[in-house]
Design a protein around this motif. Structure first.
Motif, PDB file in Angstrom:
ATOM      1  N   LEU A   1      -9.071 -14.040   5.708  1.00 32.37           N
ATOM      2  CA  LEU A   1      -8.364 -12.769   5.861  1.00 32.37           C
ATOM      3  C   LEU A   1      -8.967 -11.935   6.993  1.00 32.37           C
ATOM      4  CD1 LEU A   1      -7.899 -11.693   2.118  1.00 32.37           C
ATOM      5  CD2 LEU A   1      -6.281 -12.911   3.592  1.00 32.37           C
ATOM      6  N   ILE A   2     -10.249 -12.135   7.260  1.00 35.34           N
ATOM      7  CA  ILE A   2     -10.904 -11.420   8.368  1.00 35.34           C
ATOM      8  C   ILE A   2     -10.249 -11.789   9.688  1.00 35.34           C
ATOM      9  CG2 ILE A   2     -13.072 -11.142   9.640  1.00 35.34           C
ATOM     10  CD1 ILE A   2     -14.520 -11.711   6.967  1.00 35.34           C
ATOM     11  N   PHE A   3      -9.977 -13.078   9.858  1.00 33.17           N
ATOM     12  CA  PHE A   3      -9.364 -13.559  11.099  1.00 33.17           C
ATOM     13  C   PHE A   3      -7.876 -13.215  11.141  1.00 33.17           C
ATOM     14  CE2 PHE A   3     -13.050 -16.142  10.201  1.00 33.17           C
ATOM     15  CZ  PHE A   3     -13.688 -16.230  11.427  1.00 33.17           C
ATOM     16  N   ILE A   4      -7.210 -13.317   9.980  1.00 30.35           N
ATOM     17  CA  ILE A   4      -5.785 -12.987   9.921  1.00 30.35           C
ATOM     18  C   ILE A   4      -5.561 -11.524  10.283  1.00 30.35           C
ATOM     19  CG2 ILE A   4      -3.825 -12.689   8.344  1.00 30.35           C
ATOM     20  CD1 ILE A   4      -4.825 -15.198   6.851  1.00 30.35           C
ATOM     21  N   SER A   5      -6.378 -10.643   9.718  1.00 25.73           N
ATOM     22  CA  SER A   5      -6.206  -9.210   9.991  1.00 25.73           C
ATOM     23  C   SER A   5      -6.532  -8.875  11.438  1.00 25.73           C
ATOM     24  CB  SER A   5      -7.072  -8.379   9.043  1.00 25.73           C
ATOM     25  OG  SER A   5      -8.440  -8.694   9.177  1.00 25.73           O
TER      26      SER A   5
ATOM     27  N   ALA B   1      -0.099  -8.218  10.286  1.00 24.62           N
ATOM     28  CA  ALA B   1      -1.277  -8.670   9.544  1.00 24.62           C
ATOM     29  C   ALA B   1      -0.963  -8.776   8.053  1.00 24.62           C
ATOM     30  CB  ALA B   1      -2.444  -7.715   9.780  1.00 24.62           C
ATOM     31  N   ALA B   2      -0.246  -7.779   7.515  1.00 23.80           N
ATOM     32  CA  ALA B   2       0.104  -7.781   6.088  1.00 23.80           C
ATOM     33  C   ALA B   2       1.040  -8.948   5.754  1.00 23.80           C
ATOM     34  CB  ALA B   2       0.744  -6.452   5.710  1.00 23.80           C
TER      35      ALA B   2
ATOM     36  N   PHE C   1     -15.363  -4.740  12.510  1.00 21.77           N
ATOM     37  CA  PHE C   1     -14.789  -3.767  11.595  1.00 21.77           C
ATOM     38  C   PHE C   1     -13.963  -4.421  10.490  1.00 21.77           C
ATOM     39  CE2 PHE C   1     -16.210  -1.166  14.941  1.00 21.77           C
ATOM     40  CZ  PHE C   1     -16.172   0.169  14.557  1.00 21.77           C
ATOM     41  N   THR C   2     -13.275  -5.531  10.806  1.00 25.53           N
ATOM     42  CA  THR C   2     -12.424  -6.155   9.785  1.00 25.53           C
ATOM     43  C   THR C   2     -13.252  -6.853   8.703  1.00 25.53           C
ATOM     44  OG1 THR C   2     -12.184  -8.168  11.134  1.00 25.53           O
ATOM     45  CG2 THR C   2     -10.464  -6.496  11.329  1.00 25.53           C
ATOM     46  N   ALA C   3     -14.429  -7.378   9.050  1.00 31.65           N
ATOM     47  CA  ALA C   3     -15.243  -8.088   8.050  1.00 31.65           C
ATOM     48  C   ALA C   3     -15.657  -7.177   6.894  1.00 31.65           C
ATOM     49  CB  ALA C   3     -16.462  -8.737   8.717  1.00 31.65           C
ATOM     50  N   PRO C   4     -16.300  -6.022   7.146  1.00 27.65           N
ATOM     51  CA  PRO C   4     -16.617  -5.127   6.023  1.00 27.65           C
ATOM     52  C   PRO C   4     -15.373  -4.546   5.371  1.00 27.65           C
ATOM     53  CG  PRO C   4     -17.241  -4.109   8.109  1.00 27.65           C
ATOM     54  CD  PRO C   4     -16.893  -5.523   8.405  1.00 27.65           C
ATOM     55  N   ALA C   5     -14.303  -4.334   6.154  1.00 23.37           N
ATOM     56  CA  ALA C   5     -13.067  -3.783   5.582  1.00 23.37           C
ATOM     57  C   ALA C   5     -12.482  -4.741   4.541  1.00 23.37           C
ATOM     58  CB  ALA C   5     -12.044  -3.521   6.687  1.00 23.37           C
ATOM     59  N   ILE C   6     -12.437  -6.021   4.854  1.00 21.73           N
ATOM     60  CA  ILE C   6     -11.931  -7.021   3.908  1.00 21.73           C
ATOM     61  C   ILE C   6     -12.837  -7.107   2.693  1.00 21.73           C
ATOM     62  CG2 ILE C   6     -11.583  -9.498   3.550  1.00 21.73           C
ATOM     63  CD1 ILE C   6      -9.302  -8.212   5.077  1.00 21.73           C
TER      64      ILE C   6
ATOM     65  N   ALA D   1      -7.451  -3.524   6.814  1.00 20.08           N
ATOM     66  CA  ALA D   1      -8.351  -4.069   7.841  1.00 20.08           C
ATOM     67  C   ALA D   1      -7.724  -3.999   9.224  1.00 20.08           C
ATOM     68  CB  ALA D   1      -8.715  -5.507   7.494  1.00 20.08           C
ATOM     69  N   ALA D   2      -6.389  -4.139   9.300  1.00 18.46           N
ATOM     70  CA  ALA D   2      -5.707  -4.071  10.597  1.00 18.46           C
ATOM     71  C   ALA D   2      -5.810  -2.671  11.201  1.00 18.46           C
ATOM     72  CB  ALA D   2      -4.241  -4.468  10.437  1.00 18.46           C
ATOM     73  N   VAL D   3      -5.721  -1.646  10.356  1.00 15.76           N
ATOM     74  CA  VAL D   3      -5.901  -0.266  10.839  1.00 15.76           C
ATOM     75  C   VAL D   3      -7.298  -0.109  11.417  1.00 15.76           C
ATOM     76  CG1 VAL D   3      -6.020   2.162  10.173  1.00 15.76           C
ATOM     77  CG2 VAL D   3      -4.260   0.680   9.176  1.00 15.76           C
ATOM     78  N   ILE D   4      -8.283  -0.577  10.655  1.00 16.80           N
ATOM     79  CA  ILE D   4      -9.682  -0.445  11.065  1.00 16.80           C
ATOM     80  C   ILE D   4      -9.991  -1.349  12.254  1.00 16.80           C
ATOM     81  CG2 ILE D   4     -12.070  -0.699  10.274  1.00 16.80           C
ATOM     82  CD1 ILE D   4     -11.055   0.013   7.476  1.00 16.80           C
ATOM     83  N   SER D   5      -9.298  -2.496  12.325  1.00 18.11           N
ATOM     84  CA  SER D   5      -9.478  -3.412  13.454  1.00 18.11           C
ATOM     85  C   SER D   5      -9.160  -2.732  14.779  1.00 18.11           C
ATOM     86  CB  SER D   5      -8.566  -4.633  13.269  1.00 18.11           C
ATOM     87  OG  SER D   5      -8.487  -5.396  14.451  1.00 18.11           O
TER      88      SER D   5
END
Length: 266
Positions: A135-139, A179-180, A253-258, A211-215
């Motif tokens: 999901l980290i990579f997808i987002s 992303a969703a 950013f996406t790693a901690p977000a997920i 995570a996409a927002v934070i990405s």
């Protein structure tokens, strides 16, 4: 240039798949090394890569990864205080040799790179982490692709014209939706294998949307740092792609977000 970028990109994807799929010590070791390399790139931009502030930063990152390996993250606050005391000790004992900006930059680098990036390993080590980690990579990649396509097609309103003139509000929304949707599709295929997630489609879609927002914040943050210091890339380690931070900027950013989204939603 395109051929070089494509070839190195393919190699990166293959290495990422092997490393993340294997997990464990291999992923842990790779993340620790990549974190130190990323910190070196950032510290080089801040011109502290070889001075005592930078060295304390590297040592703090090594200690942090030790805490992660032994599952002792409850000591991170203590580690942070000791590191800051050490930096401030050097700052005052050698005054006026070093500047306040060097202390704050070194301390910032530990968390911006090492701590944030470590969550890729930590997501992989979660229950169902073998599926959730993707999901980290997808987002990150899904958001980038969706934002680019939607922005090109219907983008009209610029989001941050002073920082990134080509990014639009429409593109940003498109990236979040993309992303969703990709996460929902992913969960439709692999959700049945997730034993700790009650509603995989909902959880994965919402986690990747957040995570996409934070990405996008992560991507813009990296651009802002580079603009502040008048550089195009953090380095040239990866042919056609720049440095470590140029490739991992949004993933930081996406790693901690997920990680935290999944914990909250499951």
């Amino acid at each position: 240039m395109f051929t070089k970028r494509l070839a190195s990109g393919i190699i990166l994807v293959i290495l990422a798949i092997i490393t993340v799929e294997k997990g464990g010590l291999l992923l842990y070791g790779v993340m620790a090394i990549v974190s130190l390399m990323g910190m070196f790139e950032l510290y080089r931009v801040l011109k502290i890569e070889k001075n005592p502030m930078g060295i304390i930063g590297y040592l703090t990152a090594v200690v942090y990864y030790g805490l992660v390996w032994y599952d002792c993250q409850q000591h991170v606050t203590f580690m942070s205080i000791v590191a800051l005391m050490a930096m401030m000790g050097v700052y005052v004992l050698t005054f006026p040799k070093y500047k306040t900006e060097e202390v704050t930059g070194a301390f910032f680098g530990v968390f911006y790179v090492a701590v944030m990036l470590s969550y890729l390993y930590q997501v992989r080590e979660m229950s169902d982490g073998v599926y959730l980690v993707w999901l980290i990579f997808i987002s990150s990649w899904g958001c980038d692709t969706g934002a680019y396509c939607v922005g090109k097609l219907i983008g009209r309103h610029r989001m941050t014209p002073a920082l990134s003139p080509k990014k639009t509000i429409e593109g940003a929304i498109g990236g979040i939706v993309a992303a969703a949707l990709l996460a929902c599709l992913y969960a439709s295929v692999f959700g049945g294998r997730m034993t700790e997630i009650e509603n995989p489609r909902y959880t994965c879609a919402i986690a990747c949307a957040v995570a996409a927002v934070i990405s996008q914040i992560g991507d813009l943050a990296a651009s802002a740092i580079k603009r502040n210091h008048d550089i195009k890339d953090y380095g040239n380690l990866i042919p056609g792609h720049g440095g470590i931070l140029d490739r991992f900027d949004s993933m930081l950013f996406t790693a901690p977000a997920i990680y935290f989204a999944v914990i909250f939603l499951k």
